[in-house]
Each structure stands twice: as structure tokens, then as C-alpha cells.
Design a protein around this motif. Structure first.
Motif, short mmCIF file in Angstrom:
data_model
loop_
_atom_site.label_atom_id
_atom_site.label_comp_id
_atom_site.label_asym_id
_atom_site.label_seq_id
_atom_site.Cartn_x
_atom_site.Cartn_y
_atom_site.Cartn_z
N VAL A 119 69.48 -2.81 18.26
CA VAL A 119 70.42 -3.42 17.29
C VAL A 119 71.82 -3.39 17.89
CG1 VAL A 119 69.05 -2.81 15.26
CG2 VAL A 119 70.75 -1.20 16.12
N ARG A 120 72.61 -4.36 17.51
CA ARG A 120 74.02 -4.36 17.93
C ARG A 120 74.80 -3.35 17.11
NH1 ARG A 120 76.65 -10.21 19.45
NH2 ARG A 120 74.94 -11.01 20.75
N LEU A 121 75.76 -2.72 17.76
CA LEU A 121 76.68 -1.86 17.02
C LEU A 121 77.61 -2.71 16.17
CD1 LEU A 121 77.83 0.85 19.60
CD2 LEU A 121 75.81 0.82 18.14
N SER A 122 78.19 -2.09 15.16
CA SER A 122 79.18 -2.80 14.35
C SER A 122 80.40 -3.13 15.21
CB SER A 122 79.61 -1.95 13.16
OG SER A 122 80.38 -0.83 13.61
N ARG A 123 81.15 -4.12 14.77
CA ARG A 123 82.36 -4.50 15.50
C ARG A 123 83.33 -3.31 15.57
NH1 ARG A 123 82.98 -7.23 19.56
NH2 ARG A 123 85.07 -8.01 19.91
N GLU A 124 83.39 -2.53 14.50
CA GLU A 124 84.30 -1.40 14.45
C GLU A 124 83.92 -0.33 15.49
OE1 GLU A 124 84.54 -3.83 11.02
OE2 GLU A 124 82.78 -2.77 11.80
N TRP A 177 81.90 -8.91 23.87
CA TRP A 177 81.62 -7.59 24.44
C TRP A 177 81.34 -6.60 23.32
CZ3 TRP A 177 83.23 -2.61 24.18
CH2 TRP A 177 82.95 -1.77 25.27
N GLY A 178 80.39 -5.68 23.55
CA GLY A 178 80.14 -4.66 22.54
C GLY A 178 78.94 -3.81 22.88
N GLY A 179 78.49 -3.06 21.89
CA GLY A 179 77.45 -2.07 22.13
C GLY A 179 76.10 -2.45 21.57
N PHE A 180 75.07 -1.85 22.16
CA PHE A 180 73.70 -1.93 21.66
C PHE A 180 73.21 -0.51 21.42
CE2 PHE A 180 73.58 -6.04 24.01
CZ PHE A 180 73.10 -6.86 22.99
N ARG A 181 72.34 -0.38 20.43
CA ARG A 181 71.68 0.90 20.18
C ARG A 181 70.17 0.68 20.30
NH1 ARG A 181 73.97 2.22 15.88
NH2 ARG A 181 75.20 4.00 16.59
N VAL A 182 69.53 1.46 21.17
CA VAL A 182 68.07 1.44 21.28
C VAL A 182 67.53 2.49 20.31
CG1 VAL A 182 66.08 1.71 22.79
CG2 VAL A 182 68.22 0.76 23.70
N VAL A 183 66.79 2.03 19.31
CA VAL A 183 66.25 2.92 18.27
C VAL A 183 64.87 3.39 18.73
CG1 VAL A 183 65.60 3.10 15.85
CG2 VAL A 183 67.49 1.59 16.52
N PRO A 184 64.71 4.67 19.05
CA PRO A 184 63.46 5.10 19.68
C PRO A 184 62.26 5.09 18.73
CG PRO A 184 64.86 7.00 19.23
CD PRO A 184 65.67 5.78 18.89
N VAL A 185 61.16 4.55 19.21
CA VAL A 185 59.88 4.69 18.52
C VAL A 185 58.90 5.46 19.40
CG1 VAL A 185 60.15 2.64 17.09
CG2 VAL A 185 59.06 2.42 19.32
N GLU A 186 59.19 5.52 20.71
CA GLU A 186 58.44 6.36 21.64
C GLU A 186 59.41 6.97 22.64
OE1 GLU A 186 55.19 4.58 23.71
OE2 GLU A 186 54.15 3.95 21.87
N VAL A 187 59.27 8.27 22.88
CA VAL A 187 60.08 8.96 23.89
C VAL A 187 59.15 9.86 24.68
CG1 VAL A 187 62.10 10.39 24.36
CG2 VAL A 187 62.06 8.95 22.31
N GLU A 188 59.08 9.63 25.98
CA GLU A 188 58.18 10.43 26.83
C GLU A 188 58.99 11.32 27.77
OE1 GLU A 188 55.43 9.88 30.73
OE2 GLU A 188 55.30 8.25 29.25
N PHE A 189 58.57 12.58 27.85
CA PHE A 189 59.18 13.55 28.76
C PHE A 189 58.17 13.86 29.87
CE2 PHE A 189 61.38 13.87 24.80
CZ PHE A 189 62.70 14.07 25.16
#
Length: 217
Positions: A119-124, A177-189
């Protein structure tokens, strides 16, 4: 192909991995807490850029690509990075808002993989981070039409100089220009072990909780 043009052999690059076992009972209850613990250990180990991560994206037409960017924040909502929205990764994530992340901490025989929607970050949020960047990086964000073909280095430098003259102190936040957030549904160590018998433990989102699964190496 003669001897002078023969590619270097990979035989000498073989290595053994040996690390502390990664066991289910040693994991934090959620992947963000576990990532925070491992990230802290990567920092303490003196890795030069522990927040460097590979971001893999795929276009709407199914064309994959990957590149290295810097993680700029993480919490229970996800992993954050910033970019030009008109760059290739920006276009990919607009067309197909999913991504994979990889933290390749080779020197401590570990890696972390993250997958999830984006998802994109808010403009703020994006504006607040942009204003915290060094002046040169802010001008650079305006000067570089990221992923576009450039005629020469001189052309790029001249554009930077013009923009620095236009905004000698406080360039505004670019709309592109701006930010993205990757929302995890799988995280492997992943923890390297002898004889390629590596430890791989994956957190998988299941409703409001996380399921931990061991994967074969």
C-alpha cells in the motif's frame, strides 16, 4: 573460448554454513518481534548496511524484476521504503500491488524473506520523511526521473544544478515521490547450517494470528 576469455571458476566459492540452530521454541510470538531481534544482531555484527533489502516486483503482464533499496522503517503494520512512483518498481506496484523482500545477511549466515500486499503511504507520512532527508537527496529526487533513459551524465548533472538553483534551501515534496508499505502475510527466517541442512521457519498469517511452519531446506 580461449584460456584468457574463460570465465572464472565457481569451484573455489563453495562454503560451509554453520550457525546456532533456529528452533521453534526460540522464536518470538510474531514475525516483527523476531525481525527486530535479528535486525539488532545484524547491526551489532557490524554489517555495513543491514537495512539493505532486495525488492522483487512483477508487472501486470507478469514480467518480474528485483533491485536493492533501503528499508526506512518497520512495525506491526509492515516494512517501509521510498521511491519515485514513476520508476519501474513504482509502476509495477501500482499495476500489481504485491512484493517480495529479501534481507541477505550473508556474513552472519542468515536471511529473511517477506511477502505481502503493498500500500502507498499517506501523503503526510511521505512528506514528513522527505523533509528529514539531506538537502542533496531531496534535490536528487527531483532531478532523477528514475528508470527513464538519460542522454548523458552531463544532462543529469545539469538538471540537478538547475533545480538546486531554483530551490537553494527547501525543495517541495514531489507529487511523484513517496513511500510504500509491504504488509507481511509470510515472513521466513533462514539460518545456515552444515551440509545444507538449513533451518527455515516461516510465519504465515492465518486470520488475526500467525502460524509457524518449518520448511525443508
Amino acid at each position: 573460448m580461449d584460456a584468457t576469455s574463460r570465465p572464472p571458476s565457481l569451484a573455489g566459492l563453495r562454503r560451509t554454513y554453520e550457525g546456532h540452530p533456529l528452533l521453534e521454541e526460540d522464536l518470538a510470538p510474531d514475525p516483527i518481534s523476531q525481525f527486530a531481534a535479528w535486525f539488532g544482531e545484524a547491526v551489532d555484527a557490524g554489517l555495513p548496511e543491514p537495512n539493505a533489502m532486495v525488492v522483487a516486483t512483477c508487472s501486470a503482464g507478469g514480467r518480474p524484476t528485483a533491485r536493492t533499496v533501503l528499508l526506512k522503517g518497520y512495525d506491526e503494520t509492515g516494512f517501509v521504503f521510498y521511491t519515485n512512483y514513476e520508476s519501474r518498481k513504482g509502476r509495477d506496484l501500482t499495476e500489481n500491488p504485491r512484493a517480495g523482500l529479501l534481507f541477505p545477511w550473508h556474513s552472519i549466515r542468515r536471511q529473511v524473506r517477506v511477502e505481502g500486499p503493498v500500500v502507498r503511504l499517506s501523503r503526510e507520512e511521505s512528506a514528513a520523511y522527505f523533509r528529514s532527508r539531506p538537502y542533496g537527496s531531496r534535490i536528487g529526487a527531483w532531478a532523477s526521473r528514475q528508470s527513464a533513459v538519460v542522454g548523458s551524465r552531463q544532462e543529469l548533472d545539469e538538471r540537478y544544478a538547475r533545480l538546486a538553483e531554483r530551490w537553494p534551501e527547501d525543495p517541495p515534496v514531489p507529487d511523484f515521490w513517496g513511500g510504500f508499505r509491504v504488509v507481511p502475510v509470510e515472513v521466513e527466517f533462514w539460518q545456515g547450517q552444515l551440509d545444507r541442512m538449513h533451518d527455515r521457519l516461516r510465519y504465515r498469517r492465518a486470520g488475526d494470528s500467525w502460524v509457524v511452519e518449518r520448511l525443508a531446506p
